[in-house]
Motif scaffolding. Structure first.
Motif, mmCIF file in Angstrom:
data_model
loop_
_atom_site.group_PDB
_atom_site.id
_atom_site.type_symbol
_atom_site.label_atom_id
_atom_site.label_comp_id
_atom_site.label_asym_id
_atom_site.label_seq_id
_atom_site.Cartn_x
_atom_site.Cartn_y
_atom_site.Cartn_z
ATOM 1 N N TYR A 83 0.843 -1.207 0.000
ATOM 2 C CA TYR A 83 0.000 0.000 0.000
ATOM 3 C C TYR A 83 0.876 1.254 0.000
ATOM 4 C CZ TYR A 83 -3.869 3.104 1.344
ATOM 5 O OH TYR A 83 -4.811 4.089 1.379
ATOM 6 N N LEU A 84 1.910 1.260 0.852
ATOM 7 C CA LEU A 84 2.788 2.431 0.935
ATOM 8 C C LEU A 84 3.504 2.669 -0.384
ATOM 9 C CD1 LEU A 84 4.101 4.650 2.683
ATOM 10 C CD2 LEU A 84 5.889 2.995 3.257
ATOM 11 N N TYR A 85 3.979 1.589 -1.044
ATOM 12 C CA TYR A 85 4.673 1.758 -2.321
ATOM 13 C C TYR A 85 3.752 2.404 -3.361
ATOM 14 C CZ TYR A 85 9.052 -0.643 -1.316
ATOM 15 O OH TYR A 85 10.291 -0.971 -0.826
ATOM 16 N N ASP A 86 2.501 1.945 -3.391
ATOM 17 C CA ASP A 86 1.561 2.533 -4.341
ATOM 18 C C ASP A 86 1.358 4.024 -4.039
ATOM 19 O OD1 ASP A 86 1.285 0.125 -5.570
ATOM 20 O OD2 ASP A 86 -0.615 -0.398 -4.599
ATOM 21 N N ALA A 87 1.214 4.366 -2.757
ATOM 22 C CA ALA A 87 1.014 5.767 -2.382
ATOM 23 C C ALA A 87 2.230 6.607 -2.738
ATOM 24 C CB ALA A 87 0.706 5.866 -0.881
ATOM 25 N N LEU A 88 3.444 6.073 -2.501
ATOM 26 C CA LEU A 88 4.665 6.801 -2.850
ATOM 27 C C LEU A 88 4.772 7.006 -4.359
ATOM 28 C CD1 LEU A 88 7.271 5.199 -0.421
ATOM 29 C CD2 LEU A 88 6.466 7.564 -0.408
ATOM 30 N N GLU A 89 4.441 5.980 -5.134
ATOM 31 C CA GLU A 89 4.500 6.119 -6.588
ATOM 32 C C GLU A 89 3.532 7.203 -7.058
ATOM 33 O OE1 GLU A 89 6.612 4.830 -8.495
ATOM 34 O OE2 GLU A 89 7.481 3.189 -7.324
#
Length: 988
Positions: A577-583
């Motif tokens: 989830y965090l990776y998607d938000a960072l992207e």
């Protein structure tokens, strides 16, 4: 005669032609004039017993080269006449008359020569010379000079030829040293080169290692055999103390002559096992940098093969070039060996990394299969194919156990020889399976491996009981969830060549847990689908409830999606989830450069202590509470994610950088530092936070988290419970860390690490009882580097083990420099070493290779090593103690300092950490004094020695003595020094 061979000047005299005498042409070969003189003198002038004495130059040693014809020795009368004629520079006659004949001597001008003959008494008197005699002698002198010049030219030509031959030989030796030939091919060719210069039918090359006092014959060629000499084997010098070879090496000087005579000169015993006596023997030492490194020997068993001073000089010159060639060849071989070892290590590392990637891919595949729409049988079949790519698993059985119903259910079975042995999905009562390996693994809850007979004995299955075709090897592991055995995986082999190992057991255990997770997910999904199907059938009867059932299904799907993107323990967003938000934030910044965001990376300080002390359930509750407090620190649209373990990350959107990010970090640190009330206990933790600010240079989410992680570790290094912002300085430090890692790898290859020894003393009288070997790095640019500057990195990248083994070997090599009465030496052993079950055996083999008594070596371990792998550490320390090597616990008091593990491990000594010693003050009952007293009392109870580290003042020493501490070390007594410095301080 003596004056003739001291040289004389020739006077200028004009030669006159003799009438009636045929004068031969000038000589074309040495010795030709001698025959002419005798024939003409006796036939023309009537003399007899004519002879000629002359010199043709000097030898290489500077002595005059004399000749006489005939070669019979001169009489006393002749020698005296020669000396008198040279002194007068004129003819002289003997006063001794025999049968009317007198002997006369006449010096020849233009040459260093004297003519001798017997003459009739009448013609030998003054004025009675035969006609033409003086003219004849004058001409003879000119001819003699021509012969002398010819002989001298021949000698000069010979010397030039020998010099050219020597130069060619040296070029040949240099070429052999740099060739691709191995040592066995190079040395015979070296022998051939020496044989081209001198007599060398019997030729030996011996290398001497002064540091080990051993001799090694690397080449032996002997007409009468090798006399028991083992080529290539290191022999202690003491076994060869009666040999001429060892005598030349010890003396450092060449020796030449009959072997029996040389033995008498050196005071050696009869040859014994060193072969027969030699008619002539020549040995020269090989010296490099003032140290004798070996010898080259030639010998002759025949009186005709004698050696000269010229041979000795030549062999001594050639020997140094042979040594250079050997050293170059040895250095080349050692370099190739090191390169080969490093290549093998890198290959193994690459293979291990590939295997890890393959395992990770397999686990991803299993997870994908678990969430797929495949039915259970097809999913398990594909999981079997995935496992078969990791290990030998042609024959696999997966069985689930129901403890309430006391029954097993085989959900998957694949077997080469018994494909229909069991029925899939059918419950089997436990009683029917009690003597099977599958149930045995479930009942015991531990993995088993080996032959069926061995596994049956281990599981308590009666002998002779067998189900299905007999296997060659079996491996079974339990599937455990939250301490409960849920089932088992069993693989077996019918092929004698396919055996399972420890790596397979670890791998199957790891995979089993993922398979169990996949089964649970599949079962949950299947149950969900069954419920949905049932509800759908019910809705078919009641159209009015259709919408409600659809909403229920959509809610379930959303729940599954939520579980995929959220942490199951805390309910927070997970790493994905965090990776998607960072992207998304990076993409937004690319579209709008004014957009600002920040990432905070943190973990809980000392969380492992809580987990290990009060249990994992309390640790889980702490993680939940930490997640809730972090959410209270941020705005609703910010993201708080749990990345795994005790690591969390915060994504702050639309912030004024960097102030708002710093304020958020301060709030998080403040909230997390407050006590947590869990299970009736008040627990404390704190956080170290790293901040990475959004910037156009970032292209991927991983880069942001990486830099935030670097900043977090910098915060930990500065004392924990604080935050750091990643900036250019940290970036440069990261680059410096990479350079340090590269320097470390080169240092291992170049053997730049060395031990320094700090004494351990008796506090009462400061007597040295032993030393601690401390690691130092001799950096080519930075000089001597202390371990605190690089050891943490070496621990992290795994190179500490290689460094330690270099330290162990160098310490063992230098112990002798400390003196016979130096006591024991302690070695610091990194916790990583105790992962190997062969550590004790390897260390004992190393000590034995240096002929060290085991009671002279001690090992030091840290508290962390005892807790990381307690069973393996206990076995290793017990094996060392049984062999006479005792262990000390280093830095006691800085870790857990638990009495439980002190009692469990075979420890001999406790070392009090320097932080406690530095705080000691006489007459002060506070501070660290109670702690030190408690440690001393505890050690006395357990029968252990205590060493106080970091003693720097006399007050500290007096405090320790008053409390009953007997041993210590520190700068008060000496800093750590190299072994060579301690050796220089020994009395001589």
């Amino acid at each position: 005669m003596a004056s003739l061979f001291q040289g004389s000047k020739a006077r200028g005299t004009t030669a006159r032609t003799l009438k009636g005498i045929s004068i031969p042409e000038p000589p074309t070969r040495p010795g030709e004039i001698d025959e002419v003189v005798l024939r003409m003198a006796e036939t023309v002038f009537g003399c007899r017993d004519a002879r000629l004495v002359w010199i043709s130059g000097t030898t290489r040693e500077g002595r005059l080269r004399g000749h006489q014809w005939p070669t019979t020795p001169l009489s006393q009368e002749e020698s005296e006449l020669i000396d008198e004629a040279l002194a007068r520079n004129g003819s002289v006659a003997s006063g001794n008359v025999q049968d009317g004949w007198l002997r006369i001597a006449h010096p020849l001008q233009y040459a260093q020569a004297v003519f001798l003959a017997r003459w009739p008494q009448a013609t030998a008197l003054a004025g009675g010379d035969p006609p033409g005699l003086l003219d004849f002698l004058t001409l003879l002198a000119a001819r003699m000079r021509a012969e002398i010049e010819l002989v001298a030219a021949n000698h000069a030509t010979g010397r030039m030829g020998k010099a050219a031959q020597l130069q060619k030989a040296l070029y040949s030796l240099a070429s052999l040293a740099s060739s691709e030939l191995d040592m066995q091919e190079m040395l015979p060719r070296t022998h051939a080169v020496v044989a081209g210069l001198m007599y060398a039918a019997n030729f030996k090359i011996a290398l001497y290692a002064p540091e080990r006092d051993t001799l090694q014959f690397v080449y032996v060629a002997d007409e009468k055999g090798g006399h028991g000499v083992a080529v290539g084997k290191e022999i202690p010098a003491g076994q060869l103390r009666e040999s001429l070879t060892m005598a030349v090496i010890r003396s450092g000087s060449p020796a030449m002559g009959p072997s029996q005579k040389l033995r008498e000169q050196f005071g050696l015993a009869p040859p014994g096992g060193f072969g027969p006596e030699s008619a002539d023997w020549l040995g020269v030492p090989m010296v490099a940098e003032g140290i004798v490194r070996g010898a080259v020997i030639v010998q002759s068993y025949d009186q005709r093969g004698r050696f000269s001073e010229e041979d000795r000089s030549l062999l001594g010159y050639v020997a140094q070039h042979i040594l250079t060639a050997l050293q170059r060849k040895q250095a080349h071989v050692e370099l190739e060996n090191r390169v080969e070892d490093r290549t093998r290590a890198l290959t193994a590392e690459v293979m291990e990394r590939q295997r890890g990637e393959k395992l990770q891919a397999a686990l991803y595949s299993i997870a994908d299969l678990a969430s797929s729409d495949l039915d259970m049988s097809e999913m398990l079949r594909r999981i079997h194919l995935v496992v078969a790519e990791l290990m030998y698993a042609r024959n696999l059985i997966i069985a689930m156990y129901d403890a309430d119903r006391e029954a097993l259910r085989v959900i998957y079975h694949a077997d080469e020889k018994d494909p229909g042995l069991v029925e899939i999905g059918v419950e089997i009562p436990e009683a029917q399976m009690r003597d099977t390996i599958t149930l045995g693994v479930i009942r015991t809850g531990r993995a088993v491996m080996g032959s069926p007979a061995q596994v049956n004995r281990e599981l308590g299955i009666p002998e002779g009981v067998s189900f299905g075709a007999p296997a060659e090897d079996v491996l079974g592991v339990p599937m455990v969830f939250e301490g409960t055995v849920r089932g088992a995986l069993v693989v077996q082999s019918y092929d004698v060549a396919e055996r399972f190992g420890e790596e397979d057991r670890a791998l199957l255990t790891y995979v089993a847990q993922h398979i169990l997770t996949a089964l649970d997910r599949k079962q949950a999904r299947g149950e969900l689908e069954d419920r949905v199907a049932e509800r759908t059938r019910e809705l078919a009867k009641a159209v009015g409830k259709l919408r409600e059932q659809i909403v229920e299904r959509e809610r379930a799907e959303q729940q599954l999606m939520h579980e995929t993107m959220h942490d199951s323990l805390t309910g927070l967003p997970n790493r994905s989830y965090l990776y998607d938000a960072l992207e998304r934030s990076l993409a937004r910044m690319e579209r709008d450069p004014k957009h600002r965001f920040a990432v905070l990376f943190l973990d809980l300080d000392r969380f492992k202590v809580v987990n290990d002390s009060v249990g994992h359930l309390a640790g889980d509750e702490m993680l939940k509470e930490a997640g809730a407090r972090l959410q209270a620190c941020v705005r609703p649209f910010d993201v708080v994610a749990r990345l795994g373990g005790d690591e969390f990350a915060l994504l702050l959107e639309d912030v004024n950088l960097p102030e708002e990010a710093c304020h958020a970090a301060e709030r998080a640190i403040e909230l997390l530092s407050e006590p947590m009330h869990i299970d009736g206990k008040e627990l404390f933790t704190s956080a170290s936070i790293g901040i990475a600010l959004g910037h156009p240079r970032y292209k991927r989410a991983e880069e942001l988290l990486r830099d935030a992680d670097v900043a977090m570790y910098r915060a930990k290094a500065h004392g924990r419970q604080r935050f750091e912002i990643f900036d250019e300085r940290l970036h440069q430090e990261a680059i410096a860390l990479l350079e340090l890692e590269s320097d470390l790898r080169r240092a291992i290859q170049r053997y730049e690490f060395e031990p320094h020894f700090q004494p351990i003393v008796r506090l009462a009288d400061r007597k040295v009882l032993g030393y601690e070997a401390l690691l130092r790095w001799r950096h080519p640019r930075r000089g001597l580097v202390a371990p605190d500057e690089f050891l943490a990195l070496a621990e992290e990248n795994g190179s500490v083990e290689q460094i330690d083994w270099q330290m162990f070997e160098q310490t063992c090599r230098e112990i002798s420099l400390l003196g016979e009465d130096s006591g024991y030496v302690t070695l610091n052993v990194s916790p990583r070493h105790f992962r190997s079950p062969t550590l004790a055996r390897q260390m004992l083999e190393l000590f034995d290779s240096f002929h060290l008594s085991h009671d002279r070596i001690r090992v030091e371990v840290t508290e962390g090593a005892l807790l990381d792998n307690p069973d393996q550490v206990r076995e290793t320390l017990q094996a060392l103690r049984t062999a006479g090597v005792v262990a000390a616990l280093d830095d006691f008091g800085t870790g857990y300092s638990s009495l439980s593990y002190l009692h469990r491990f075979p420890l001999h000594t406790i070392k009090i950490d320097r932080s406690f010693v530095s705080a000691l003050q006489r007459g002060d009952g506070h501070g660290s004094t109670p702690v030190v007293k408690a440690v001393l009392a505890m050690a006395q109870t357990l029968g252990m020695d205590v060493i106080a580290e970091g003693v720097e003042t006399d007050d500290q020493r007096e405090c320790l003595l008053e409390m009953g501490c007997e041993l210590g070390q520190g700068f008060l007594f000496s800093k750590a020094r190299a072994a060579s410095e301690w050796a220089a301080r020994l009395p001589h």
